[in-house]
Every structure is written in structure tokens, then in C-alpha cells.
Design a protein around this motif. Structure first.
Motif, PDB file in Angstrom:
ATOM      1  N   ASP A 170       0.816  -1.212   0.000  1.00  0.00           N
ATOM      2  CA  ASP A 170       0.000   0.000   0.000  1.00  0.00           C
ATOM      3  C   ASP A 170       0.853   1.268   0.000  1.00  0.00           C
ATOM      4  O   ASP A 170       0.440   2.303  -0.510  1.00  0.00           O
ATOM      5  CB  ASP A 170      -0.936   0.030   1.215  1.00  0.00           C
TER       6      ASP A 170
ATOM      7  N   SER B  72       5.990   1.795  -7.414  1.00  0.00           N
ATOM      8  CA  SER B  72       7.398   2.138  -7.253  1.00  0.00           C
ATOM      9  C   SER B  72       8.294   1.282  -8.127  1.00  0.00           C
ATOM     10  O   SER B  72       7.891   0.239  -8.639  1.00  0.00           O
ATOM     11  CB  SER B  72       7.828   1.949  -5.791  1.00  0.00           C
TER      12      SER B  72
ATOM     13  N   ASN C  73       9.502   6.149  -5.431  1.00  0.00           N
ATOM     14  CA  ASN C  73       8.153   5.923  -4.908  1.00  0.00           C
ATOM     15  C   ASN C  73       7.243   7.099  -5.244  1.00  0.00           C
ATOM     16  O   ASN C  73       7.377   8.177  -4.669  1.00  0.00           O
ATOM     17  CB  ASN C  73       8.230   5.712  -3.392  1.00  0.00           C
TER      18      ASN C  73
ATOM     19  N   ASN D 203       4.297   7.530  -4.349  1.00  0.00           N
ATOM     20  CA  ASN D 203       3.404   7.786  -3.216  1.00  0.00           C
ATOM     21  C   ASN D 203       4.037   8.678  -2.156  1.00  0.00           C
ATOM     22  O   ASN D 203       3.341   9.194  -1.290  1.00  0.00           O
ATOM     23  CB  ASN D 203       2.992   6.467  -2.553  1.00  0.00           C
TER      24      ASN D 203
ATOM     25  N   ILE E  58       4.247  10.113   3.593  1.00  0.00           N
ATOM     26  CA  ILE E  58       3.156  10.173   2.613  1.00  0.00           C
ATOM     27  C   ILE E  58       2.097  11.135   3.081  1.00  0.00           C
ATOM     28  O   ILE E  58       2.111  11.587   4.193  1.00  0.00           O
ATOM     29  CB  ILE E  58       2.539   8.792   2.327  1.00  0.00           C
TER      30      ILE E  58
END
Length: 111
Positions: free
Chosen positions: A74, A79, A96, A98, A111
């Protein structure tokens, strides 16, 4: 096992994992996990795995398998794991999408 293509392993990372696994006599399986902590809130943890677990998402390249557990996925979905050599040293790095921010050492993110 969960579907693949949610995370990627670059050719450079695959080659490095294969070399390390061969030297240690282990399967060429790299596990990426995310732990709480680090200077930005979460940190990446890498290690060779002996086997793929049932809830792992996998990515394969050049005979090497990258596995990520369901909870960590999650935080790293989409990535790419790369292996980078520079004057500062050599390390696995995660690109990544996120992550809202990272840290100077490149091993933790938020994040």
C-alpha cells in the motif's frame, strides 16, 4: 499470490540481487518491506528471502524476484527498485510515486 506489475525491479537491481544471492547460496528473491520510523516517518528495508509468501506481490526480471508483503505494498505501489552506485556508495533505492517527501539519506519517506 497477488497480481504482478504493481512494483518494478530495474535491470541494475536484478543483476545486483543475482550476484548477492549467488555469493550467499540463496534464492534470488529480494524482499522490500516498509517499517515505521526513519527520519521521515517510514523507512525501506531490504533483504534476501528464502521463499515467496502467499500474500506477496511479485515482480520478476532476469530470473530475479522482488517480493512485497500486502501491508507494505500500500505504501510502495507503483514504485521501482533500482541499484545505484555513486561516489557516496552503492545502494538499493526506491522511486516511490506515493512519497510526499523523503530524506537526504534516501532510505525513509513520508506520505
Amino acid at each position: 499470490m497477488a497480481e504482478a506489475l504493481q512494483i518494478d525491479l530495474t535491470p541494475a537491481a536484478a543483476a545486483r540481487v543475482a550476484a548477492i544471492a549467488a555469493r550467499q547460496g540463496k534464492p534470488a528473491i529480494l524482499r522490500l518491506a516498509v517499517d515505521g520510523g526513519g527520519c521521515a516517518g517510514f523507512q525501506y528495508r531490504f533483504g534476501l528471502a528464502d521463499a515467496v509468501e502467499n500474500d506477496d506481490t511479485i515482480a520478476e526480471r532476469d530470473g530475479v524476484t522482488l517480493v512485497v508483503d500486502e501491508i507494505s505494498l500500500d505504501l510502495v505501489r507503483g514504485s521501482a527498485v533500482d541499484f545505484v552506485e555513486s561516489l557516496g556508495g552503492a545502494s538499493f533505492q526506491v522511486t516511490n510515486p506515493n512519497a510526499a517527501s523523503g530524506c537526504g539519506c534516501g532510505t525513509s519517506f513520508s506520505i
